[in-house]
Design a protein around this motif. Structure first.
Motif, mmCIF file in Angstrom:
data_model
loop_
_atom_site.group_PDB
_atom_site.id
_atom_site.type_symbol
_atom_site.label_atom_id
_atom_site.label_comp_id
_atom_site.label_asym_id
_atom_site.label_seq_id
_atom_site.Cartn_x
_atom_site.Cartn_y
_atom_site.Cartn_z
ATOM 1 N N ASN A 171 -3.975 14.102 8.551
ATOM 2 C CA ASN A 171 -2.900 14.342 7.604
ATOM 3 C C ASN A 171 -1.999 13.125 7.478
ATOM 4 N N VAL A 172 -1.687 12.493 8.607
ATOM 5 C CA VAL A 172 -0.861 11.296 8.565
ATOM 6 C C VAL A 172 -1.624 10.156 7.898
ATOM 7 N N MET A 173 -2.933 10.088 8.141
ATOM 8 C CA MET A 173 -3.746 9.083 7.463
ATOM 9 C C MET A 173 -3.624 9.244 5.957
ATOM 10 N N LYS A 174 -3.637 10.494 5.490
ATOM 11 C CA LYS A 174 -3.510 10.732 4.056
ATOM 12 C C LYS A 174 -2.180 10.230 3.539
ATOM 13 N N ILE A 175 -1.127 10.374 4.339
ATOM 14 C CA ILE A 175 0.182 9.894 3.927
ATOM 15 C C ILE A 175 0.149 8.386 3.732
ATOM 16 N N VAL A 176 -0.540 7.692 4.633
ATOM 17 C CA VAL A 176 -0.578 6.237 4.553
ATOM 18 C C VAL A 176 -1.326 5.768 3.315
ATOM 19 N N TYR A 177 -2.474 6.380 3.026
ATOM 20 C CA TYR A 177 -3.270 5.823 1.928
ATOM 21 C C TYR A 177 -3.394 6.781 0.755
ATOM 22 N N CYS A 178 -3.165 8.057 0.979
ATOM 23 C CA CYS A 178 -3.498 9.057 -0.027
ATOM 24 C C CYS A 178 -2.334 9.820 -0.591
ATOM 25 N N LEU A 209 8.010 9.796 10.438
ATOM 26 C CA LEU A 209 7.546 11.018 9.787
ATOM 27 C C LEU A 209 8.441 12.169 10.224
ATOM 28 N N LYS A 210 8.995 12.905 9.232
ATOM 29 C CA LYS A 210 9.873 14.040 9.533
ATOM 30 C C LYS A 210 9.320 15.310 8.889
ATOM 31 N N ASP A 211 9.627 16.455 9.517
ATOM 32 C CA ASP A 211 9.160 17.725 8.980
ATOM 33 C C ASP A 211 10.104 18.233 7.899
ATOM 34 N N GLU A 212 9.842 19.446 7.409
ATOM 35 C CA GLU A 212 10.622 19.991 6.303
ATOM 36 C C GLU A 212 12.073 20.257 6.684
ATOM 37 N N VAL A 257 1.574 15.356 -12.927
ATOM 38 C CA VAL A 257 0.760 16.563 -12.741
ATOM 39 C C VAL A 257 1.261 17.292 -11.502
ATOM 40 N N THR A 258 1.002 18.600 -11.440
ATOM 41 C CA THR A 258 1.553 19.413 -10.360
ATOM 42 C C THR A 258 0.693 19.435 -9.110
ATOM 43 N N ASN A 259 -0.536 18.910 -9.187
ATOM 44 C CA ASN A 259 -1.437 18.999 -8.030
ATOM 45 C C ASN A 259 -1.454 17.718 -7.216
ATOM 46 N N ASN A 260 -0.479 16.839 -7.430
ATOM 47 C CA ASN A 260 -0.401 15.614 -6.646
ATOM 48 C C ASN A 260 0.052 15.942 -5.223
ATOM 49 N N VAL A 261 -0.480 15.204 -4.245
ATOM 50 C CA VAL A 261 -0.112 15.425 -2.852
ATOM 51 C C VAL A 261 1.377 15.181 -2.646
ATOM 52 N N PHE A 262 1.934 14.205 -3.382
ATOM 53 C CA PHE A 262 3.328 13.824 -3.198
ATOM 54 C C PHE A 262 4.184 14.311 -4.362
ATOM 55 N N ILE A 263 5.368 14.829 -4.051
ATOM 56 C CA ILE A 263 6.278 15.274 -5.095
ATOM 57 C C ILE A 263 7.299 14.196 -5.441
ATOM 58 N N GLN A 264 7.407 13.186 -4.594
ATOM 59 C CA GLN A 264 8.328 12.087 -4.867
ATOM 60 C C GLN A 264 7.931 10.862 -4.061
ATOM 61 N N LEU A 265 7.955 9.710 -4.706
ATOM 62 C CA LEU A 265 7.723 8.431 -4.056
ATOM 63 C C LEU A 265 8.874 7.507 -4.431
ATOM 64 N N GLU A 266 9.249 6.624 -3.509
ATOM 65 C CA GLU A 266 10.293 5.659 -3.813
ATOM 66 C C GLU A 266 9.875 4.284 -3.311
ATOM 67 N N LEU A 267 10.249 3.280 -4.065
ATOM 68 C CA LEU A 267 10.065 1.888 -3.661
ATOM 69 C C LEU A 267 11.431 1.226 -3.634
ATOM 70 N N TYR A 311 9.191 5.332 0.514
ATOM 71 C CA TYR A 311 9.548 6.674 0.945
ATOM 72 C C TYR A 311 8.649 7.659 0.216
ATOM 73 N N LEU A 312 8.135 8.659 0.955
ATOM 74 C CA LEU A 312 7.228 9.629 0.360
ATOM 75 C C LEU A 312 7.618 11.026 0.808
ATOM 76 N N ALA A 313 7.680 11.956 -0.142
ATOM 77 C CA ALA A 313 7.904 13.364 0.156
ATOM 78 C C ALA A 313 6.686 14.134 -0.324
ATOM 79 N N ASP A 314 6.058 14.920 0.567
ATOM 80 C CA ASP A 314 4.836 15.624 0.184
ATOM 81 C C ASP A 314 5.127 17.081 -0.154
ATOM 82 N N SER A 315 4.113 17.768 -0.602
ATOM 83 C CA SER A 315 4.262 19.144 -1.076
ATOM 84 C C SER A 315 4.515 20.138 0.056
#
Length: 213
Positions: free
Chosen positions: A4-11, A47-50, A151-161, A172-176
């Protein structure tokens, strides 16, 4: 680092309100990212939880080359290596003596790896882009761009640069699932020549090989 963390890094190694893309914001981000043919340096990841509680901290080195080559080498607290050559993605865990191989697929187009590719036309096709005010930032960012998926099926709901002048400083990445990941980039070097063989991985003898299709 689990899968799951690997997905955060690249996916990963990509707002609570709807944002409207403006031509000026997209153009400004394009001008910043198009200058990045290669970028390498050190990273710190949290990495932080909800609930905002810290799950994991890690650090290491990275090398990224347009249009999507990357080598993400986590060194602390546990060594792991994530490598892509535009055909395959390898995740090597020396402690487990295991390597997981995944195909380089369209999934990467919806990931943070796309952000470092510099392909703003493709980024704009997938994300809404808006530059936001940095006056309240305490980390001295001079510009910050918020990306939300179209689209609504993206793994991430918000990305920041976040940039300090023209230098990419953080992602910064916030996932679903409500988890958030922040990458702080340090000691970055831009556009130093990097051979493609840096993004190959030779599997050590005796290592278990898993294929994830």
């Amino acid at each position: 680092m689990n899968l799951n963390v690997m997905k955060i890094v690249y996916c990963c190694l990509l707002l609570l309100i709807s944002l409207t893309v403006t031509a000026d914001d997209s153009k400004e981000l394009a001008e910043l990212l198009e200058a990045y043919k290669t970028i390498q340096g050190n990273f710190e990841q949290s990495l932080k939880d909800e609930k905002g509680e810290l799950i994991q901290e890690s650090s290491g080195t990275f090398v990224v080359k347009s249009p999507g080559f990357f080598r993400w080498d986590t060194q602390d607290p546990f060594p792991q290596l994530l490598v892509s050559n535009l055909d395959k993605i390898w995740l090597y865990d020396p402690d487990l003596e295991q390597v997981t191989i995944r195909p380089y697929s369209q999934e990467v187009d919806q990931s943070p790896a796309l952000l470092l590719s510099g392909d703003v036309e493709k980024i704009s096709a997938i994300y809404n882009i808006q530059k936001v005010n940095t006056d309240a930032d305490t980390n001295k960012l001079t510009s910050r761009f918020v990306l939300t998926p179209k689209v609504t099926n993206n793994v991430f709901i918000q990305l920041e640069l976040g940039f300090i002048n023209k230098d990419l400083s953080e992602m910064y990445l916030a996932d679903s699932l409500g988890q958030t990941t922040r990458f702080i980039l340090k000691d970055t070097i831009l556009n130093k020549a990097v051979e493609n063989n840096v993004f190959e991985f030779d599997i050590p003898e005796g290592v278990d090989v898993l294929t994830d299709e």
